[in-house]
Every structure is written in structure tokens, then in C-alpha cells.
Enzyme design. Sequence first.
Site, PDB file in Angstrom:
ATOM      1  CE  LYS A  62      -3.972   1.733   2.715  1.00  0.00           C
ATOM      2  NZ  LYS A  62      -4.781   1.432   3.933  1.00  0.00           N
ATOM      3  CB  SER A 135      -8.052   3.278   2.983  1.00  0.00           C
ATOM      4  OG  SER A 135      -7.166   2.692   3.927  1.00  0.00           O
ATOM      5  CB  SER A 159      -8.227   0.208   5.891  1.00  0.00           C
ATOM      6  OG  SER A 159      -8.911   1.397   6.191  1.00  0.00           O
TER       7      SER A 159
END
Length: 484
Positions: A62, A135, A159
Site C-alpha cells: 500500500k 482504504s 481498511s
Amino acid sequence: MSLLLEAERYAANQSSHIALNAFISPLPRQSGQWHKQAKDADLRAKQGNPKSKLDGRLIAFKDNICTRDFPTTCASRTLETFTSPFDATVVQQVEDAGAIVAGKTNLDEFGMGSHSVNSHFGHVRNRRHLSAGGSSGGSAVAVATEQCYASLGTDTGGSIRLPAAYTGTVGFKPSYGLLSRWGVVAYANSLDTVGILAKRTSVARDVFDVLNKHDPRDPTSLSPLSRSRVLSKLSAPHLSSRLKSLPLRIGVPLEYNISELSPSVRQAWYRSLERLSQQGHTVEPVSLPMTNHALSAYYILAPAEASSNLAKYDGVRYGTQFTNKLYAKTRGAGFGPEVKRRIMLGAFSLSAQAMDNYFVQAQRIRRLVQRDFDAAFRAAHPLAAEPPYSQTGVDVLICPTAPSPPPSINLTINGAGPLDAYINDVFTVPASLAGLPAVSVPVYGDDAAGNQGSAGVAGIQVIGQYGDDELVLKVSELLEGCGL
């Protein structure tokens, strides 16, 4: 298949799925470096001396996890040109294990969102024009479409688990403090946890085994003494037998059976419990009354910490620099609307007038949520001075990851408001507030005609006591493929 051919297949998939926008910085196809790494891993495998189970595998990160060889943007305009001078600890651990960094994945800006649409680099697209969750939506889509072997993301309030539920992958959030956060751009320090996304639980476990080590550079990393205490309490004879013998005691939190739960998710939940019951485990109702207030508490605590953490992005220390009105421009033009919204929420809850009524009360609710979980589990919290075992508690909790299937991506961009996105976290936030291990595993549903396994997947969440990560992963494996 050789590791080189596997790596080339993942790289080819990155090119063929470019429209999904899962990567901000993909693997450079023409670079010879990763080819050499894969060839070296193949050679070690032939010699029977691999570095680890991850040797030669492509692992994506990420884009809020710092890397020297790729930019670290947090999907924000204010960091779009930033390259870290160092690797995060988890990146270094993965590379030491022989894995290859497959690129940096797209996300909601600074990890603030539930659909991966709040990105300066454009929203992540799931297949079938559905939300990828957030996310860590880019990380989940990269795994689901085989653009990498596994990926690392972060989980503050869900997330990792929400994107896993929306993409049909396995998303594992370990116990808070087990994996290093050094080199991970902070959102909310008391909640942020590095997590793992993979196609199978066994792969998530292999990644977890590589990363589950103390890091002296991370002040939130569980110390070696505390780790040994956790292991000693959870490896006692009457507790370790849970991994080997029947039955486990499976808890069903009554407060999660909300009226807004969609029929397909409810059906997947029932199917999961039925599968575990058929395997000889007992299913028991559990009450977690304070979890009804967990979402409200989370959206006070997380923005409060975020407003403090993002204060450094002032155009002087960090952030885009403007020649005129430096601070105002950096904050106003550098951040997207969702980040600015949460900064304002956090600044208000930390103000002198609101502190007692909001932030302090939310901290009290957080403690009560933790007590509810401790009262529900058979194993006591290993770091608490309490009796080590309860005859009436359960081993794990089983509940949905999200209250509904993934919504249309167009709806999340154009139609839904911030509150609709926040509600998606209602089932994931409680475990985050308590720092507990939790995994979302895909369970298949039926179509309107009752054809089994043909209506997509729903994420079912397994939650365990603090430090009981191995048991959570074991139960996740028991549920894999359920409904097929």
C-alpha cells in the site's frame, strides 16, 4: 511453474488490468532487477535452500508504506513527488525473506475512506463496476486479479477487512503491536495495524510468520517480554488444545444481527455457522452491548489522532510547497475533501470546549468495548492481570465483515455521502478499538434460483482474543470455500 514464470505472469496481469487502477507505482516491466531476483529464487528452490516460503514471490505494498525504490505518495497531492530515503521495516523483512516488491498500490488518501475513491491518482475499480472497499482497495484488487502473490496494507478501522470482503479475498488484521509500523505513514497511532491480503489463508499466514517480530524502532511494537507472556498464556495445555481437538466454542454476537443486514450477507453468515457446526463445533450467542457505540467512538478518536499526525504537512517540513500563502495553500490545495473533513472533525473534538464531551467519552467507550470482548472470550487477555481461562466463554466470534455487498462504484463517487461510507465500518471497528486479531474470509452465496455458490461472495469475519492470531487463521481456513 517456476518462480520467474510466475513473476512474469503477475507483471503481465499488472499491464492487462491497468484500467482497474490498483497500482500507483507498478512493477517496471523492463527492469532486469526483478527478473534476476526471481531467477536467483528459482535456483535456491532447485537447490532445496529457499530463503522462506515467500522467496521469489511478488508482494505489493500500500502506498502509505515507505519504500526507497518507489515513491510513497499516500495517494495525496501533497506527497506526489516524495520518495523515502529508507524502507519500512515490513518492506525490509519481506525483501530479506527473498520476496520481490511488486509496486505500490492505490488507496484512499492517507487511508481515509471506505471505497478507495478518495485518491489523487483516481479511484480504484473493482470488477463488475463495484466498490473495491477501502482504504486498501488497490491492495485487494491487485490480489484478486492476480497482479501479485500477496499484498500488505494497513487497517485502522477495517481498511484491510472491508476490501477483502468486497473483492473475495482473505484480509488479515493481526493483533495490535505484533507487526512493525516503523516506516508506515501514520493515520491514527493507537489503531493503525499493518495487515495482509491474499487469495488463501495459508499465504496470509506465511507472510505473517515473516513479519511477526519485535522492532525496537517502533514504540508501539510489542516487546520481547510481552510477546513471550502472550505465547506462554496462549500455549497453555488447555488453550493450545483448541487448535487440535473438537469442539471449539463459536460465539455469535447478537448486536451484529442488525435489521440493515442484507439477505445475502445474512445467508453467508448462517452458512458459515452451519459449516462449523457440522464440523463438530458448538455455536453460542454472545452479547457485546457496547459495540453499538463503537463506530461513534471510532469516528471521534481516529480523526483526532489524524488531525495531530497531519499537522506536520505544512509545506515546510512535509507537503507540497507553494510560494504564496505557504501553510494555507499546502493544507487547502494539498489535501482532498475527505482528509480535510477528518482534520476538522479531529480538531474540534480535541478543542478545549469539546474535549470532555467527545474525546474523553470516546476513550471511555473504547475501554468498555474492550471489556465486552474480554468477557466474551474463554481465554483472558494475555497482558491483563486476570484469571487465565473461563469455562463459559467462547474461542472466537463469527460475524459479517460488512452489512451489505459492495455497492456500485458510481454510487460511491456520485451518490453516497460521507456518513454512508462511515457506516460500512460498523462491523470492523470494534475489533480495531480493542486491538484484536480479525480476518475476513470469503463465503459464497446463492442466486435467486437457489443455485449454490453463484451469487458472488460475502466477507465473514473471524475475531479472536488478543494474541490468538493463530487460532483466528485456523478458523479462517475451516471456512475457506464455504458455499462452493
